[in-house]
Design a protein around this motif. Sequence first.
Motif, PDB file in Angstrom:
ATOM      1  N   LEU A 192      86.492  34.777  45.130  1.00  0.00           N
ATOM      2  CA  LEU A 192      85.177  34.514  44.930  1.00  0.00           C
ATOM      3  C   LEU A 192      84.350  35.712  44.771  1.00  0.00           C
ATOM      4  CD1 LEU A 192      84.154  31.064  46.361  1.00  0.00           C
ATOM      5  CD2 LEU A 192      84.265  31.665  44.147  1.00  0.00           C
ATOM      6  N   ILE A 196      82.193  37.173  41.697  1.00  0.00           N
ATOM      7  CA  ILE A 196      80.804  37.421  41.744  1.00  0.00           C
ATOM      8  C   ILE A 196      80.587  38.960  41.333  1.00  0.00           C
ATOM      9  CG2 ILE A 196      78.792  37.680  43.263  1.00  0.00           C
ATOM     10  CD1 ILE A 196      80.059  35.265  44.698  1.00  0.00           C
ATOM     11  N   GLN A 200      78.604  40.486  38.056  1.00  0.00           N
ATOM     12  CA  GLN A 200      77.588  41.346  38.178  1.00  0.00           C
ATOM     13  C   GLN A 200      77.647  42.611  37.542  1.00  0.00           C
ATOM     14  OE1 GLN A 200      77.186  44.422  40.602  1.00  0.00           O
ATOM     15  NE2 GLN A 200      75.470  44.773  39.928  1.00  0.00           N
ATOM     16  N   MET A 208      77.707  34.839  37.425  1.00  0.00           N
ATOM     17  CA  MET A 208      77.423  35.469  38.682  1.00  0.00           C
ATOM     18  C   MET A 208      76.891  34.293  39.676  1.00  0.00           C
ATOM     19  SD  MET A 208      75.058  38.525  40.183  1.00  0.00           S
ATOM     20  CE  MET A 208      73.746  37.947  40.070  1.00  0.00           C
ATOM     21  N   TYR A 209      75.834  33.796  39.405  1.00  0.00           N
ATOM     22  CA  TYR A 209      75.330  32.912  39.998  1.00  0.00           C
ATOM     23  C   TYR A 209      76.040  31.530  40.121  1.00  0.00           C
ATOM     24  CZ  TYR A 209      70.830  35.218  39.857  1.00  0.00           C
ATOM     25  OH  TYR A 209      69.736  36.303  40.147  1.00  0.00           O
ATOM     26  N   GLY A 211      79.291  31.451  40.622  1.00  0.00           N
ATOM     27  CA  GLY A 211      80.228  32.132  41.748  1.00  0.00           C
ATOM     28  C   GLY A 211      79.390  31.816  43.222  1.00  0.00           C
ATOM     29  N   ILE A 212      78.071  32.137  43.145  1.00  0.00           N
ATOM     30  CA  ILE A 212      77.342  32.056  44.269  1.00  0.00           C
ATOM     31  C   ILE A 212      77.201  30.472  44.753  1.00  0.00           C
ATOM     32  CG2 ILE A 212      74.930  32.395  45.159  1.00  0.00           C
ATOM     33  CD1 ILE A 212      74.792  35.108  43.382  1.00  0.00           C
TER      34      ILE A 212
END
Length: 246
Positions: A192, A196, A200, A208-209, A211-212
């Motif tokens: 992860l 991310i 980015q 990216m979000y 993954g968050i």
Amino acid sequence: MNARPLLGLATAGLLLTAWEVAGRVGATGLFPPVSDALRELAAIDVRTDVLPSAGRAIAGFLLGSLAGALLGVGIGWFRALEPWVRPSLELLRAIPPPAVLPAAVLALGPTSGMRITVIAAAAMWPVLIAGVDATRAVEPRYVDVARISGARPYTVILPAVLPALVTAMRVALGIALIMMVISEMIAATGGLGYLILQAQRTYAMAQMYAGIIVLGLLALAVTGVFGLLERRVLRWYHDWRAIVDG
């Protein structure tokens, strides 16, 4: 009916709605709507992106907690050791765990074993310090009574230090998850943290979000399981506290 879960869901819904509106209004593309991030969830491979990260975090957490508990209780029990080791422990504990990552990569290579080792080394400290302090707080008279009655000292020490150790393990779990992400951002090819960071770097903001979001869900699941185990292991302690507190 308990309204707290409904209130929590309503708050989460409001936050997601605010995120969606802010993403729609924003013109930079650096903050996409939550709907775009949710669509990207389908592109995240659980088998290659999520499970390896979760495995490393849990393995490092368990190893670090075990090492911290054994060392902490041992140092707290043999009180003559503490003046010799406490300054070194405080010095090592003060070093930010991410600072040792470059040295760990050079020494162990960019492997899963290296990442588990770094996670374990970071997660160990809260448990170790809690073990030392909780063991030293045990009344020596209780240990003497146990010995006189023919019981082993650990029958007194273990119940006395277990609540403090479990509380420290909850802190260690959060540290393990943080170090899991950081370790996967350095010399990594998966996980992860890598996902991310790569998103980015390529300005794939929705990915990216996503993954968050997955990272947050993973943390929520792991801490939820830990909470269930904590309540089961310390049921006797919570029952006793309820009686004492009236």
